[in-house]
Structures are given as C-alpha cells and as structure tokens.
Write a protein that holds these residues in place. Structure first.
Motif, PDB file in Angstrom:
ATOM      1  N   HIS A 142       2.511   1.671  -3.426  1.00 58.94           N
ATOM      2  CA  HIS A 142       1.567   2.163  -4.418  1.00 58.94           C
ATOM      3  C   HIS A 142       1.268   3.646  -4.212  1.00 58.94           C
ATOM      4  O   HIS A 142       1.137   4.405  -5.184  1.00 58.94           O
ATOM      5  CB  HIS A 142       0.280   1.351  -4.354  1.00 58.94           C
ATOM      6  CG  HIS A 142       0.466  -0.079  -4.722  1.00 58.94           C
ATOM      7  ND1 HIS A 142      -0.489  -1.058  -4.468  1.00 58.94           N
ATOM      8  CD2 HIS A 142       1.506  -0.729  -5.311  1.00 58.94           C
ATOM      9  CE1 HIS A 142      -0.046  -2.232  -4.900  1.00 58.94           C
ATOM     10  NE2 HIS A 142       1.159  -2.058  -5.408  1.00 58.94           N
ATOM     11  N   ASP A 195       0.823  -1.212   0.000  1.00 57.71           N
ATOM     12  CA  ASP A 195       0.000   0.000   0.000  1.00 57.71           C
ATOM     13  C   ASP A 195       0.857   1.261   0.000  1.00 57.71           C
ATOM     14  O   ASP A 195       0.560   2.234  -0.705  1.00 57.71           O
ATOM     15  CB  ASP A 195      -0.933   0.011   1.214  1.00 57.71           C
ATOM     16  CG  ASP A 195      -2.069  -0.990   1.082  1.00 57.71           C
ATOM     17  OD1 ASP A 195      -2.225  -1.552  -0.016  1.00 57.71           O
ATOM     18  OD2 ASP A 195      -2.787  -1.214   2.073  1.00 57.71           O
ATOM     19  N   ARG A 196       1.928   1.248   0.787  1.00 53.21           N
ATOM     20  CA  ARG A 196       2.809   2.411   0.839  1.00 53.21           C
ATOM     21  C   ARG A 196       3.557   2.580  -0.479  1.00 53.21           C
ATOM     22  O   ARG A 196       3.730   3.695  -0.970  1.00 53.21           O
ATOM     23  CB  ARG A 196       3.798   2.284   1.995  1.00 53.21           C
ATOM     24  CG  ARG A 196       4.735   3.490   2.137  1.00 53.21           C
ATOM     25  CD  ARG A 196       5.614   3.348   3.365  1.00 53.21           C
ATOM     26  NE  ARG A 196       4.810   3.247   4.571  1.00 53.21           N
ATOM     27  CZ  ARG A 196       5.298   2.904   5.756  1.00 53.21           C
ATOM     28  NH1 ARG A 196       6.587   2.615   5.887  1.00 53.21           N
ATOM     29  NH2 ARG A 196       4.508   2.849   6.810  1.00 53.21           N
TER      30      ARG A 196
END
Length: 198
Positions: A61, A58-59
């Motif tokens: 992305h 997530d980070r």
C-alpha cells in the motif's frame, strides 16, 4: 508457434529502455490465469512497484501510495480499487468474471497519468492467453496511443485476432525456426570457447 523467441524479443526491447527516463510496464498473460479478469495488470503493478510475494500489505500500500503521489493522482477515489491488485498473491484465486468498468477506467487513468509524468513503454506478452477484460483495456490504450507518449509492444501466438484495428499497429511476424537453427546458434555462441578439455 511456441519457442520462437517472443519473450526474448520483448526482454531485449525492455532492456534497451532508459528506465530512469520512462515507465516500463510489463504484462505477462498466462494460460492458467486466463479466466481471472485483469490478472496481467496485477502482475504489471507489482513489478512496477518492485514488490515480492513476501511483501506485507502495508508495504504494498505504501508503494502504491508513493506512485500515486509521484504522478499527482488523487488517491481518495482510486486507492481502494487498486490496492487489491498489488497485495500479496492470494492462495485461493479470486472469483472469475469481468471487473467493473470503474476499475478498468481507473487503470486507464493511472496509465494516462503516468504518460503525463514521463513516456511509457508497455510490453504485453502472450496475448493469446489474455482475459477479455485485459484485451478490452489494451484496445482502449491502442485507441488513445496517438494522443499520449505511449509505445506498446505486444506478442501473441498465431492464430490471434487482435480486437483493435490493424491500422493502429505494425505487425511483425516471427518466422518459424528451421531444424538446424538451434545448432547454428550454439555454434556461433561457442565459437570463441576452448572446449578441448570439456
């Protein structure tokens, strides 16, 4: 020859660049990844985005999305192609083989859009270990470098046959060190040190 200081030259060059005023893209080609297409570009993107191996997808992305937004590159057609390159390193290497031309074109487009945002310095080390796809991408960049604010510094161990015309680059041969050179360097570095109690 190994141990001639190519990496130090590249490192010193990178440190002279005003990173607040330009993008510094650093590629490192490694012998044990030479059959993984575009592996150096994955490392380049992760360094550019200041990602660590422990960062979750997530980070990764989010930072990729922020970069695309900063250079005004539409994420819709390219995000799914670039995201796997910035995700945490896999424990199992990806299958070898040439990537699609679409991915190579996407990476070229990314670098060109960065050039439109601010000047780009590209430092690529140890090209004698580069995979075919990475060399093809660098060849395309060299061909267009006169049209964009892009400065490239490449290093390779001889014999290395560059795929781009020699007219487009300025070769710099680093001579081999003499046997006395390391000792002379050590003496210079320790000249002002008090070694009487060592």
């Amino acid at each position: 020859e190994p141990r001639l200081g190519r990496s130090r030259i590249c490192w010193e060059f990178s440190k002279t660049l005003p990173q607040s005023e330009c993008y510094v893209l650093e590629l490192t080609c490694e012998a044990h990844h030479r059959h993984e297409a575009l592996y150096p570009l994955s490392g380049m993107l992760r360094r550019l985005l200041c990602l660590s191996p422990s960062d979750p997808p997530d980070r990764c992305h989010a930072r990729l999305g922020a970069l695309l937004g900063r250079i005004k590159m539409d994420p819709e057609p390219v995000f799914h192609l670039l995201a796997p390159l910035v995700e945490p390193p896999m424990t199992t290497p990806p299958p070898s083989g040439d990537p699609s031309e679409v991915l190579q074109d996407t990476l070229l487009g990314l670098i060109y859009r960065m050039c439109e945002d601010r000047p780009v310095a590209l430092v690529a080390e140890d090209l004698h270990h580069a995979d075919i796809a990475t060399l093809a991408l660098l060849e395309a960049l060299v061909a267009e470098s006169a049209a964009v604010p892009l400065l490239s510094l490449f290093s390779a161990r001889a014999p290395f046959s560059a795929p781009w015309p020699s007219v487009d680059v300025i070769p710099l041969a680093v001579p081999a060190l003499t046997e006395d050179a390391p000792w002379e360097l050590l003496e210079q570095l320790s000249a002002d040190l008090d070694l009487s109690e060592a």
